[in-house]
Design an enzyme around this catalytic site. Structure first.
Site, mmCIF file in Angstrom:
data_model
loop_
_atom_site.group_PDB
_atom_site.id
_atom_site.type_symbol
_atom_site.label_atom_id
_atom_site.label_comp_id
_atom_site.label_asym_id
_atom_site.label_seq_id
_atom_site.Cartn_x
_atom_site.Cartn_y
_atom_site.Cartn_z
ATOM 1 N N LYS A 175 11.870 44.319 23.188
ATOM 2 C CA LYS A 175 13.191 43.293 22.521
ATOM 3 C C LYS A 175 13.429 42.200 23.801
ATOM 4 O O LYS A 175 14.543 41.189 23.461
ATOM 5 C CB LYS A 175 14.293 44.711 22.643
ATOM 6 C CG LYS A 175 14.257 45.528 21.632
ATOM 7 C CD LYS A 175 13.502 44.984 20.367
ATOM 8 C CE LYS A 175 13.407 46.154 19.174
ATOM 9 N NZ LYS A 175 12.401 47.136 19.590
ATOM 10 N N TYR B 251 11.022 59.013 11.279
ATOM 11 C CA TYR B 251 11.699 58.176 12.276
ATOM 12 C C TYR B 251 12.130 58.893 13.724
ATOM 13 O O TYR B 251 12.922 59.937 13.329
ATOM 14 C CB TYR B 251 12.780 57.192 12.073
ATOM 15 C CG TYR B 251 13.157 56.271 13.192
ATOM 16 C CD1 TYR B 251 12.649 55.124 13.773
ATOM 17 C CD2 TYR B 251 14.303 56.521 13.932
ATOM 18 C CE1 TYR B 251 12.973 54.329 14.741
ATOM 19 C CE2 TYR B 251 14.808 56.008 15.143
ATOM 20 C CZ TYR B 251 14.107 54.804 15.394
ATOM 21 O OH TYR B 251 14.276 54.196 16.484
ATOM 22 N N TYR C 246 7.575 54.682 19.319
ATOM 23 C CA TYR C 246 7.011 53.493 18.761
ATOM 24 C C TYR C 246 5.663 53.340 19.030
ATOM 25 O O TYR C 246 4.700 53.429 18.442
ATOM 26 C CB TYR C 246 7.846 52.309 19.195
ATOM 27 C CG TYR C 246 9.133 52.131 18.640
ATOM 28 C CD1 TYR C 246 9.439 51.626 17.355
ATOM 29 C CD2 TYR C 246 10.425 52.510 19.233
ATOM 30 C CE1 TYR C 246 10.733 51.460 16.890
ATOM 31 C CE2 TYR C 246 11.728 52.558 18.696
ATOM 32 C CZ TYR C 246 11.968 51.724 17.587
ATOM 33 O OH TYR C 246 13.092 51.746 17.189
HETATM 34 C C1 PLP Z 1 11.808 48.283 18.532
HETATM 35 C C2 PLP Z 1 10.620 48.722 19.252
HETATM 36 C C3 PLP Z 1 9.387 48.482 18.429
HETATM 37 C C4 PLP Z 1 9.399 48.151 16.998
HETATM 38 O O1 PLP Z 1 9.530 46.600 16.992
HETATM 39 P P1 PLP Z 1 10.393 46.028 15.654
HETATM 40 O O2 PLP Z 1 10.238 44.413 16.311
HETATM 41 O O3 PLP Z 1 11.705 46.599 15.699
HETATM 42 O O4 PLP Z 1 9.440 46.322 14.846
HETATM 43 C C5 PLP Z 1 8.227 48.932 18.917
HETATM 44 N N1 PLP Z 1 8.163 49.435 20.200
HETATM 45 C C6 PLP Z 1 9.339 49.699 21.113
HETATM 46 C C7 PLP Z 1 9.144 50.476 22.196
HETATM 47 C C8 PLP Z 1 10.474 49.226 20.522
HETATM 48 O O5 PLP Z 1 11.810 49.634 21.251
#
Ligand code: PLP
Length: 332
Positions: free
Chosen positions: A49, A262, A288
């Protein structure tokens, strides 16, 4: 196309490392795995992010806003990093947390949740899945306006066209590093959630004809829905840059490693997080990057990636969430 036309704040002093993962590659007996270490991006504890916020926060400042408002799950890396960026810029930050899993918000939880408190969030509103998220966000902005303040609303995951520019830039960074080190890749593997990361990479790679297929590993949605969301954001992002959009046939987002849903643990995620920690001392996360690595491991075991090939795993960060999942990850 010139990315430098878009106002940008800088939160990472240089490129993130792109490094080999020889022990993990050996443990799997498959392709040569490399990692793009976006877990080492700037702001508190890093992660993907940060790249999106460089563009989004620059826009907030240009508009004279004093407060960042955003939304995420209770263990949101995006919320943590938005708050961290706000602190750096002397802005306030308010969060709407969505309990995608019923009852999953606990104000005393560890991980990112604890960091919201430590970093000094100004206010948190908790809503349930299915509630009107947008109404909660608008109310937050309205409350500020009534006090003569000005909120800047950042969408979930920072995933609009402006935020996705961060990953257009990352694709260019990967292309430059790949040339610098003299390694070409047969594929790129990345976690695919709110789409900004994956769509940005698609647009950035296609804009410089970097032709490694980009394989997304979904963390939430079914394949068809995710691929359609990805294409839509890629089209919007390409439009912002006034360049041609990637083709629909270049959009791949596999859904076999979502597990029970999720943020819910799967055996494959646990194996991937442990294996990466014990071979490379690299910390993934349960929501993730752990599921994305489970996807990469699964693809190697299926023979999709073979010895002699090179695969780049984009490590999107997220390790603070590990501390909220100790029960699942600790080996007894
Ligand atoms: C938000 C996030 C993702 C996914 O990325 P997006 O741009 O939302 O698809 C992957 N890994 C981590 C650690 C995240 O915080």
């Amino acid at each position: 196309m010139q990315l430098a036309r878009f106002p940008r704040r800088r939160y990472t002093p240089s490129f993130t490392p792109m490094e080999r993962a020889p022990n993990l590659s050996a443990a799997l007996g498959g392709p040569e795995i490399w990692m793009k270490r976006d877990d080492l991006l700037g702001l508190a504890a890093g992660g993907n992010k940060t790249r999106k916020l460089e563009f989004l926060v620059a826009d907030a400042l240009a508009q004279g806003c004093d407060t960042l408002i955003t939304v995420g799950a209770p263990q949101s890396n995006h919320c943590r990093l938005t708050l961290a960026a706000a602190n750096k810029e002397g802005l306030k930050c308010r969060l709407v947390l969505e309990q995608r899993v019923p009852g999953s918000y606990d104000p005393n939880a560890s991980g990112n949740n604890f960091l919201y408190n430590l970093l000094g969030v100004e206010a948190i509103t908790v809503v349930n899945a299915g509630d009107d998220l947008n109404a909660a966000i608008q109310k937050m902005a309205g409350d500020l306006e009534a006090q003569g303040r000005k909120g800047y609303i950042i969408p979930g995951g920072g995933s609009n066209a402006l935020g996705a520019l961060g990953y257009v830039a990352c694709a260019h960074e990967i292309a430059a590093q790949s040339f610098d080190v003299g390694v070409s890749f047969d594929a790129i593997v990345v976690a695919s959630g709110s789409c900004g990361t994956h769509s940005g990479l698609l647009v950035g790679a296609s804009s410089v004809n970097f032709d490694a297929p980009i394989i997304g590993v979904n963390v939430r949605r079914k394949r068809a829905e995710q691929e359609s969301n990805l294409l839509k954001l890629a089209v919007d992002t390409a439009k912002l840059l006034e360049i041609a959009a990637p083709k629909a046939s270049d959009v791949t987002a596999l859904d076999e490693w979502v597990g029970p849903g999720y943020s819910l643990p799967s055996d494959e995620m646990v194996e991937a997080v442990r294996m990466t920690a014990r071979t490379e001392s690299v910390l993934l996360d349960p929501v993730y990057s752990g599921k994305a690595m489970a996807g990469l491991i699964g693809l190697v075991r299926r023979g999709h990636f073979k010895r002699g090939q090179r695969v780049l795993f984009v490590h999107t960060g997220g390790s603070p969430a590990l501390y909220a999942y100790q029960d699942v990850l600790r080996q007894s």
